[in-house]
Design a protein around this motif. Structure first.
Motif, PDB file in Angstrom:
ATOM      1  N   TYR A  16       0.267   4.176 -16.300  1.00  0.00           N
ATOM      2  CA  TYR A  16      -0.704   4.583 -17.311  1.00  0.00           C
ATOM      3  C   TYR A  16      -2.109   4.060 -16.976  1.00  0.00           C
ATOM      4  N   GLY A  17      -2.237   3.593 -15.730  1.00  0.00           N
ATOM      5  CA  GLY A  17      -3.539   3.120 -15.261  1.00  0.00           C
ATOM      6  C   GLY A  17      -3.960   3.841 -13.995  1.00  0.00           C
ATOM      7  N   ARG A  18      -4.054   3.116 -12.897  1.00  0.00           N
ATOM      8  CA  ARG A  18      -4.568   3.682 -11.644  1.00  0.00           C
ATOM      9  C   ARG A  18      -3.552   4.522 -10.890  1.00  0.00           C
ATOM     10  N   GLN A  19      -2.280   4.373 -11.167  1.00  0.00           N
ATOM     11  CA  GLN A  19      -1.207   5.133 -10.530  1.00  0.00           C
ATOM     12  C   GLN A  19      -1.184   4.937  -9.013  1.00  0.00           C
ATOM     13  N   ARG A  20      -1.396   3.718  -8.589  1.00  0.00           N
ATOM     14  CA  ARG A  20      -1.362   3.423  -7.161  1.00  0.00           C
ATOM     15  C   ARG A  20       0.034   3.613  -6.568  1.00  0.00           C
ATOM     16  N   LEU A  21       1.047   3.349  -7.363  1.00  0.00           N
ATOM     17  CA  LEU A  21       2.415   3.487  -6.858  1.00  0.00           C
ATOM     18  C   LEU A  21       2.729   4.930  -6.510  1.00  0.00           C
ATOM     19  N   ILE A  22       2.130   5.870  -7.240  1.00  0.00           N
ATOM     20  CA  ILE A  22       2.311   7.289  -6.901  1.00  0.00           C
ATOM     21  C   ILE A  22       1.528   7.621  -5.639  1.00  0.00           C
ATOM     22  N   ARG A  23       0.279   7.148  -5.566  1.00  0.00           N
ATOM     23  CA  ARG A  23      -0.559   7.454  -4.401  1.00  0.00           C
ATOM     24  C   ARG A  23       0.038   6.851  -3.127  1.00  0.00           C
ATOM     25  N   ASP A  24       0.690   5.687  -3.265  1.00  0.00           N
ATOM     26  CA  ASP A  24       1.277   5.029  -2.092  1.00  0.00           C
ATOM     27  C   ASP A  24       2.660   5.570  -1.747  1.00  0.00           C
ATOM     28  N   GLY A  25       3.166   6.517  -2.523  1.00  0.00           N
ATOM     29  CA  GLY A  25       4.439   7.145  -2.226  1.00  0.00           C
ATOM     30  C   GLY A  25       5.652   6.361  -2.647  1.00  0.00           C
ATOM     31  N   LEU A  26       5.460   5.315  -3.416  1.00  0.00           N
ATOM     32  CA  LEU A  26       6.611   4.520  -3.865  1.00  0.00           C
ATOM     33  C   LEU A  26       7.322   5.146  -5.051  1.00  0.00           C
ATOM     34  N   ILE A  27       6.598   5.933  -5.833  1.00  0.00           N
ATOM     35  CA  ILE A  27       7.192   6.703  -6.927  1.00  0.00           C
ATOM     36  C   ILE A  27       6.806   8.162  -6.720  1.00  0.00           C
ATOM     37  N   PRO A  28       7.767   9.066  -6.569  1.00  0.00           N
ATOM     38  CA  PRO A  28       7.421  10.485  -6.412  1.00  0.00           C
ATOM     39  C   PRO A  28       6.675  11.007  -7.642  1.00  0.00           C
ATOM     40  N   ALA A  29       5.651  11.773  -7.424  1.00  0.00           N
ATOM     41  CA  ALA A  29       4.838  12.277  -8.531  1.00  0.00           C
ATOM     42  C   ALA A  29       5.652  13.041  -9.576  1.00  0.00           C
ATOM     43  N   PRO A  30       6.664  13.851  -9.198  1.00  0.00           N
ATOM     44  CA  PRO A  30       7.423  14.583 -10.242  1.00  0.00           C
ATOM     45  C   PRO A  30       8.144  13.665 -11.229  1.00  0.00           C
ATOM     46  N   LEU A  31       8.474  12.435 -10.809  1.00  0.00           N
ATOM     47  CA  LEU A  31       9.137  11.529 -11.749  1.00  0.00           C
ATOM     48  C   LEU A  31       8.247  11.207 -12.938  1.00  0.00           C
ATOM     49  N   VAL A  32       6.949  11.358 -12.760  1.00  0.00           N
ATOM     50  CA  VAL A  32       6.007  11.087 -13.834  1.00  0.00           C
ATOM     51  C   VAL A  32       5.439  12.391 -14.388  1.00  0.00           C
ATOM     52  N   GLN A  33       4.856  13.197 -13.504  1.00  0.00           N
ATOM     53  CA  GLN A  33       4.142  14.384 -13.967  1.00  0.00           C
ATOM     54  C   GLN A  33       5.066  15.419 -14.599  1.00  0.00           C
ATOM     55  N   ALA A  34       6.308  15.494 -14.152  1.00  0.00           N
ATOM     56  CA  ALA A  34       7.261  16.460 -14.716  1.00  0.00           C
ATOM     57  C   ALA A  34       8.147  15.851 -15.788  1.00  0.00           C
ATOM     58  N   ASN A  35       7.889  14.613 -16.111  1.00  0.00           N
ATOM     59  CA  ASN A  35       8.733  13.894 -17.067  1.00  0.00           C
ATOM     60  C   ASN A  35       8.213  14.126 -18.486  1.00  0.00           C
ATOM     61  N   PRO A  36       9.022  14.712 -19.381  1.00  0.00           N
ATOM     62  CA  PRO A  36       8.542  14.947 -20.755  1.00  0.00           C
ATOM     63  C   PRO A  36       8.234  13.655 -21.513  1.00  0.00           C
ATOM     64  N   ALA A  37       8.722  12.507 -21.023  1.00  0.00           N
ATOM     65  CA  ALA A  37       8.432  11.239 -21.686  1.00  0.00           C
ATOM     66  C   ALA A  37       7.100  10.644 -21.241  1.00  0.00           C
ATOM     67  N   TYR A  38       6.449  11.267 -20.268  1.00  0.00           N
ATOM     68  CA  TYR A  38       5.123  10.798 -19.853  1.00  0.00           C
ATOM     69  C   TYR A  38       4.090  11.360 -20.825  1.00  0.00           C
ATOM     70  N   LEU A  39       3.351  10.481 -21.495  1.00  0.00           N
ATOM     71  CA  LEU A  39       2.387  10.894 -22.510  1.00  0.00           C
ATOM     72  C   LEU A  39       0.988  10.904 -21.901  1.00  0.00           C
ATOM     73  N   ARG A  40       0.516  12.091 -21.563  1.00  0.00           N
ATOM     74  CA  ARG A  40      -0.820  12.201 -20.956  1.00  0.00           C
ATOM     75  C   ARG A  40      -1.905  11.723 -21.908  1.00  0.00           C
ATOM     76  N   ALA A  41      -1.661  11.874 -23.201  1.00  0.00           N
ATOM     77  CA  ALA A  41      -2.668  11.433 -24.173  1.00  0.00           C
ATOM     78  C   ALA A  41      -2.857   9.921 -24.136  1.00  0.00           C
ATOM     79  N   CYS A  42      -1.900   9.195 -23.562  1.00  0.00           N
ATOM     80  CA  CYS A  42      -1.990   7.737 -23.527  1.00  0.00           C
ATOM     81  C   CYS A  42      -2.449   7.209 -22.176  1.00  0.00           C
ATOM     82  N   GLN A  43      -2.787   8.111 -21.253  1.00  0.00           N
ATOM     83  CA  GLN A  43      -3.271   7.667 -19.954  1.00  0.00           C
ATOM     84  C   GLN A  43      -4.573   6.881 -20.126  1.00  0.00           C
ATOM     85  N   ALA A  44      -4.637   5.715 -19.498  1.00  0.00           N
ATOM     86  CA  ALA A  44      -5.815   4.846 -19.501  1.00  0.00           C
ATOM     87  C   ALA A  44      -6.100   4.225 -20.864  1.00  0.00           C
ATOM     88  N   VAL A  45      -5.176   4.304 -21.800  1.00  0.00           N
ATOM     89  CA  VAL A  45      -5.347   3.614 -23.074  1.00  0.00           C
ATOM     90  C   VAL A  45      -5.068   2.123 -22.853  1.00  0.00           C
TER      91      VAL A  45
END
Length: 838
Positions: free
Chosen positions: A124-153
């Motif tokens: 919910y911050g810089r998302q370095r783990l996604i950029r570094d390939g440690l977490i695949p982006a679909p695990l977050v971006q395609a996840n219905p439990a990811y709340l975009r409205a809370c990004q950077a809160v």
């Protein structure tokens, strides 16, 4: 991971009757070999075996009785609500863990909680783990439990995870594995505390011998951590617990924890957001909140920015959190990590983020978004369970059974591989469970709770063990409403559980103004009304039963006919045009009103209303009050045997006594705050309505009214008072004086109206001073409407006209004015509450 040695108790060969052996392929928690308890179980197994079946049955019944008295229930989630909630089930034999074994579990969960908090901060911050390939982006971006409205809160101290739980299972080799992580609003903590409280009463000897570690010190630390989240202020921090409401399966524990910790229990409708601040609607106006401990799932918390059709959320909550005006525990969006797909990546993430190996392994998981893992899953479908990668926010997921994978599922995996995982099928350890037919071996799942104390994470030394039916041997999350066990963690040093007490707030500071939500005041007001309505109904029915069982002569039949007609005009009995009905038909009418749940305004219907309104104010009612309310349900059950009319009389007598005890609890045990005032206002309003209606019906009654005077005095519990004041048989003028204008009679109309006026002058004025003055003027006017009785000479004493001929109309007008007064209270104090059907 620490493994449990199969250490038997030296020289001891003990077991339970029936020898409840676990299957050979599973780990047996209690026995190292048939009849040989493990070292950790030697004390408790020996104690329970020595009790014998008869005493075990007595103590098991004590467990059920205490849970029933405490109102411990678990609503059935995600399904139609039944007439009664599911009773909570607690087994006598606990799950016992050694100190060494617990140390390993504790270390693994502490590591896991710290890791999850770091992951959430990044995702919910810089998302370095996604950029570094440690977490695949679909695990977050395609996840219905990811709340975009809370990004950077931002969250206070960057601490998103205040409260965490994990479900653990033990494999056949004795190792513990994490089956599921619960990171948004884990349930079960309150039930675990209640389990310990109950067993400490039912098995005090076993607890004294085993000395399990205490549970409550962690809770006190957690409250301190929540207070730390509040902004600096010269007032105590305002902390509330947000619950979905009485329909939620864990509502009991929400109320339990709120009362235990001193939080205000609120629903979404109790809160409003103004100026990006969360405010509580109280009787004294809007009051700001600092911290919200939420038991509502992420997506349901705000219908404006998250799930539009959420009935339990607070519109604007996300914006208030974004502005930093409210601290949420847990922070919104923490449910992101509950999806099983993350389990496949935790070992690598732990090495990268913490520089450590994962101490507590997860159940083997393959995310189908990776080609090699997808092929492994599809090639081993008979050995691997196929499940959704992202746990639905409002559901429990689904899985494939062995040999039952459909071609459509395989096509779905091929089409949307990122949405699926394969998981190893889990064989859980077993533990003996007491059943109606004796002891049996059943699988168990252990839920353990972790809280943040303001400095570090702490694991509660115990938890909630749930008994699983054989078909449920899976990692899909279980509902709370299954058989449970207490969890004892043994200690090398003597430790005894300290009493469960409310954690103190900041010392030396003045108390805040009333935090009674308007919804709770509304529930207490109607609890008082429904309780009094039930008492009036029961007294009317009891009077009829006495007449049915009384004098069979002509005079007795005339009294019975008059009373039956009176009750029909009051609406208590169904209409019988042209005939009063035989004694048999009247008996059937009584049974219908007394026992049939479908009968509107009958005994069962009113008991259901009492239960619903009391449950809505659960955190404001004492344990003794709950015992009385739950006892009413028991009192209303028909007894077995012949003579149904006699049994009905026994039931009615029990109900009268139970309701009288509730009235005594109101007078002697409830603190004279706004909650008590509205409860008492409800009772007084309902009693005044009943007395006015009964006297009006008496005066308008066509049959000889003198036949009704004795029953009316009995119904009003005023027979003895009448005989002390008037040394002759009941006469109309004396009855009217006693029930209408006698200020010292707590059953008289004058007494009720005076109490209503007194209460109205003590209601809070902060919200609407002008409206309060109107309420007070209305209450005073009610007393002014009480008609004067014309003094009667001895010749007039038995005359139906010894009173004002307009008296029935006056009484009807008082009834209408009381209804208007009730509506005025609703508009002034409960305006945000939906309309209620009387």
């Amino acid at each position: 991971m620490h493994e449990v040695a199969a250490t038997p108790v030296s020289g001891v060969h003990r077991s339970f009757p029936g020898d409840p052996r676990s299957p050979a392929e599973v780990f047996d928690e209690a026995f190292a070999a048939p009849g040989v308890p493990r070292e950790t179980y030697g004390t408790v197994v020996g104690f329970l075996a020595d009790l014998g079946d008869a005493e075990l049955d007595v103590r098991a019944n004590d467990v059920r009785r205490i849970l029933r008295e405490h109102g411990v229930t678990c609503a059935r989630p995600h399904g139609p609500r039944s007439d009664e909630d599911q009773p909570w089930e607690l087994d006598l034999l606990p799950l016992v863990l050694s100190a060494a074994e617990w140390t390993a579990i504790e270390a693994g969960l502490l590591q896991r909680a710290g890791l999850f908090n770091r992951l959430l901060s990044d995702l919910y911050g810089r998302q370095r783990l996604i950029r570094d390939g440690l977490i695949p982006a679909p695990l977050v971006q395609a996840n219905p439990a990811y709340l975009r409205a809370c990004q950077a809160v931002r969250v206070p101290f960057d601490q998103r995870l205040q409260f965490y739980a994990a479900d653990l299972g033990r494999s056949p080799d004795g190792r513990w594995w994490v089956l599921a992580d619960l990171t948004q609003a884990p349930g079960g903590l309150g039930f675990a505390l209640e389990n310990r409280s109950v067993l400490s009463r039912v098995l005090p000897e076993a607890l004294a011998a085993a000395q399990p570690r205490p549970l409550t010190t962690v809770l006190r630390a957690h409250r301190t951590a929540l207070e730390r989240l509040a902004p600096p202020s010269d007032r105590p921090p305002a902390i509330a617990l947000l619950t979905p409401g009485p329909e939620d399966e864990a509502y009991f524990e929400h109320a339990y924890l709120a009362r235990l910790q001193g939080y205000t229990l609120v629903e979404g409708g109790d809160l409003t957001v103004r100026g990006r601040r969360v405010l509580l609607k109280t009787l004294e106006g809007l009051r700001g909140l600092d911290v919200l401990l939420r038991q509502v799932d992420d997506e349901l918390c705000d219908p404006l920015e998250l799930k539009p059709d959420s009935p339990t959320g607070v519109p604007g909550l996300v914006e208030a959190a974004r502005a930093g005006h409210i601290a949420l525990a847990n922070a919104l969006g923490t449910g992101l990590l509950e999806g099983p797909a993350f389990l496949a990546f935790l070992p690598g993430l732990c090495r990268h983020v913490l520089g450590e190996e994962l101490r507590l392994p997860s159940v083997a998981t393959w995310w189908c978004g990776q080609a090699r893992e997808r092929r492994h899953v599809l090639d081993h479908l008979h050995d691997v369970a196929l499940r959704p990668a992202f746990v639905p926010v409002t559901g429990t997921g689904s899985e494939s059974d062995a040999g039952a994978v459909h071609a459509g599922q395989i096509e779905s995996v091929e089409a949307t591989p990122h949405a699926w995982v394969g998981q190893e099928r889990v064989t859980l350890s077993h533990l003996p469970v007491r059943t109606p037919t004796g002891w049996a071996s059943r699988p168990v799942v252990l839920r353990v709770f972790v809280v943040f104390d303001g400095q570090e994470y702490r694991v509660m030394p115990g938890g909630l063990a749930r008994v699983v039916d054989a078909p449920r041997l899976s990692t899909v999350r279980l509902p709370l409403a299954v058989g449970t066990k207490d969890v004892w963690v043994l200690s090398d040093s003597a430790a005894w559980d300290s009493p469960v007490t409310v954690a103190p707030s900041r010392a030396g500071q003045p108390p805040a103004s009333s935090d009674l939500p308007s919804r709770t005041a509304d529930a207490l007001f109607w609890l008082g009304r429904y309780a009094e309505r039930l008492e009036q109904l029961v007294r009317l029915l009891r009077s009829l039963v006495h007449q049915l069982a009384g004098d069979p002569s002509g005079a007795g039949r005339r009294r019975l006919a008059s009373l039956a007609g009176f009750l029909r005009q009051l609406g208590v009995l169904p209409d019988a045009p042209g005939a009063v009905g035989s004694a048999d038909s009247l008996g059937r009418d009584v049974f219908q009103v007394l026992y049939q749940r479908e009968r509107p305004a009958g005994v069962r219907d009113l008991l259901d209303r009492i239960h619903r309104t009391a449950f809505a104010a659960r955190d404001r009612l004492s344990a003794d009050t709950w015992r009385l309310l739950n006892g009413l349900e028991t009192d209303a059950r028909p007894g077995a045997g012949p003579l149904p009319l006699v049994r009905a009389g026994v039931v009615l007598n029990r109900l009268v006594l139970g309701l009288a005890a509730l009235s005594g609890m109101e007078n002697e045990n409830m603190t004279r705050g706004h909650g008590w005032r509205f409860f008492s206002l409800g009772r007084r309003t309902e009693r005044a309505l009943a007395v006015a209606r009964q006297l009006e019906t008496l005066l308008r009654f066509g049959a000889p009214f003198e036949l009704l005077l004795d029953p009316l005095l009995e119904i009003a519990d005023s027979t003895l008072t009448y005989r002390q004041q008037y040394a002759f048989e009941p006469a109309l003028a004396g009855v009217l004086q006693l029930l209408l204008r006698e200020p010292g009679n707590p059953r008289s109309l004058a007494f009720q109206l005076a109490a209503i006026a007194t209460h109205s002058h003590a209601l809070p004025a902060a919200a609407n001073p002008a409206g309060l003055r109107h309420v007070q003027e209305k209450a005073v006017a009610l007393s002014g409407q009480l008609p004067s009785l014309r003094p009667a000479c001895s010749a007039e004493w038995h005359d139906a006209q010894a009173s004002d001929p307009q008296l029935p109309d006056h009484l009807a007008a008082i009834g209408r004015a009381l209804a208007e007064f009730s509506d005025l209270l609703t508009r002034l104090f409960f305006s945000h509450v939906g309309p209620r059907t009387d």
